[in-house]
Scaffold this motif. Structure first.
Motif, PDB file in Angstrom:
ATOM      1  N   GLU A  82       1.640  -1.137  -0.294  1.00 15.17           N
ATOM      2  CA  GLU A  82      -0.279  -0.286   0.647  1.00 15.17           C
ATOM      3  C   GLU A  82       0.911   1.191  -0.170  1.00 15.17           C
ATOM      4  OE1 GLU A  82      -3.489   1.829   3.279  1.00 15.17           O
ATOM      5  OE2 GLU A  82      -3.284  -0.192   3.101  1.00 15.17           O
ATOM      6  N   PHE A  83       0.745   1.651  -1.130  1.00 18.83           N
ATOM      7  CA  PHE A  83       1.240   3.097  -1.301  1.00 18.83           C
ATOM      8  C   PHE A  83       0.894   4.615  -0.509  1.00 18.83           C
ATOM      9  CE2 PHE A  83       2.766   0.868  -4.804  1.00 18.83           C
ATOM     10  CZ  PHE A  83       4.015   0.809  -4.578  1.00 18.83           C
ATOM     11  N   LYS A  84       1.568   4.997   0.201  1.00 20.02           N
ATOM     12  CA  LYS A  84       0.173   6.168   1.474  1.00 20.02           C
ATOM     13  C   LYS A  84       1.942   7.307   1.466  1.00 20.02           C
ATOM     14  CE  LYS A  84      -2.127   3.666   4.620  1.00 20.02           C
ATOM     15  NZ  LYS A  84      -2.205   3.790   6.354  1.00 20.02           N
TER      16      LYS A  84
END
Length: 65
Positions: free
Chosen positions: A47-49
């Motif tokens: 998950e890219f945050k």
């Protein structure tokens, strides 16, 4: 401590076990007692945050382009 997923090739019993990195893998099935247990590997979700992961988050373009 990480959780590992195992499956017995003999009776197809699935189970998970919390183990330290230093622990040896489980080889004996707790259900049937046979030495047919293998560790199951699966893809880990990513998950890219935060900023920097989208096209619009890149460096600003100069006016000459």
């Amino acid at each position: 401590m990480p959780t590992y997923h195992y499956r017995c090739k003999n009776c197809e019993y699935d189970f998970t076990e919390r183990q330290s990195f230093d622990d040896d893998p489980i080889t004996v099935c707790p259900e049937c007692g046979q030495e047919q247990v293998r560790k199951i590997y699966s893809a880990v979700p990513i998950e890219f945050k935060g900023s920097g992961f989208y096209r619009t988050d890149g460096a600003s373009k100069s006016k000459s382009e």
